[in-house]
Design a protein around this motif. Sequence first.
Motif, PDB file in Angstrom:
ATOM      1  N   LYS A 110      -0.764  17.380 -12.428  1.00  0.00           N
ATOM      2  CA  LYS A 110      -0.958  18.755 -11.993  1.00  0.00           C
ATOM      3  C   LYS A 110       0.075  19.697 -12.625  1.00  0.00           C
ATOM      4  N   VAL A 154       1.835   1.908  -3.531  1.00  0.00           N
ATOM      5  CA  VAL A 154       0.665   2.369  -4.293  1.00  0.00           C
ATOM      6  C   VAL A 154       0.382   3.835  -3.962  1.00  0.00           C
ATOM      7  N   ASP A 155       0.511   4.215  -2.703  1.00  0.00           N
ATOM      8  CA  ASP A 155       0.321   5.613  -2.315  1.00  0.00           C
ATOM      9  C   ASP A 155       1.363   6.519  -2.969  1.00  0.00           C
ATOM     10  N   LEU A 194       3.036   5.923  -5.739  1.00  0.00           N
ATOM     11  CA  LEU A 194       2.766   5.972  -7.173  1.00  0.00           C
ATOM     12  C   LEU A 194       1.591   6.887  -7.479  1.00  0.00           C
ATOM     13  N   SER A 195       0.528   6.793  -6.714  1.00  0.00           N
ATOM     14  CA  SER A 195      -0.632   7.650  -6.981  1.00  0.00           C
ATOM     15  C   SER A 195      -0.304   9.116  -6.715  1.00  0.00           C
ATOM     16  N   ASP A 196       0.481   9.392  -5.667  1.00  0.00           N
ATOM     17  CA  ASP A 196       0.895  10.775  -5.403  1.00  0.00           C
ATOM     18  C   ASP A 196       1.761  11.320  -6.536  1.00  0.00           C
ATOM     19  N   SER A 197       2.683  10.498  -7.017  1.00  0.00           N
ATOM     20  CA  SER A 197       3.572  10.965  -8.075  1.00  0.00           C
ATOM     21  C   SER A 197       2.809  11.192  -9.380  1.00  0.00           C
ATOM     22  N   LEU A 198       1.866  10.329  -9.711  1.00  0.00           N
ATOM     23  CA  LEU A 198       1.079  10.525 -10.918  1.00  0.00           C
ATOM     24  C   LEU A 198       0.211  11.774 -10.823  1.00  0.00           C
ATOM     25  N   PHE A 199      -0.357  12.032  -9.653  1.00  0.00           N
ATOM     26  CA  PHE A 199      -1.158  13.238  -9.463  1.00  0.00           C
ATOM     27  C   PHE A 199      -0.307  14.491  -9.616  1.00  0.00           C
ATOM     28  N   GLU A 219       0.819  -1.206   0.000  1.00  0.00           N
ATOM     29  CA  GLU A 219       0.000   0.000   0.000  1.00  0.00           C
ATOM     30  C   GLU A 219       0.858   1.262   0.000  1.00  0.00           C
TER      31      GLU A 219
END
Length: 89
Positions: free
Chosen positions: A19, A7-8, A10-15, A4
């Motif tokens: 942006k 995954v957190d 990766l999701s932060d970096s993609l966001f 997890e």
Amino acid sequence: MEPEVFVDILSDSLFIVIKLVAAIVLPGLLVGLVVAVFQAATSINEQTLSFLPRLIITIVALIIGGHWFTQVLMDFFIGIVMRIPEIAG
């Protein structure tokens, strides 16, 4: 070391990528739309008329938003460094 965490991250970096790219690309898209409408209304088909304003607006967006871009990336990097004990242990 739980999945997890990765995954957190990766999701932060993609966001953050979405942006930052949107802050650079959206002004150029809006100017390109305005120029395209102007070209369609006046039947002027000059290539530099559509390219040069988008280039200038993109450079201006980089200059104006440069400090913010750097701050967002630094905050993300500091967050990654602070998560090293969570990842390693």
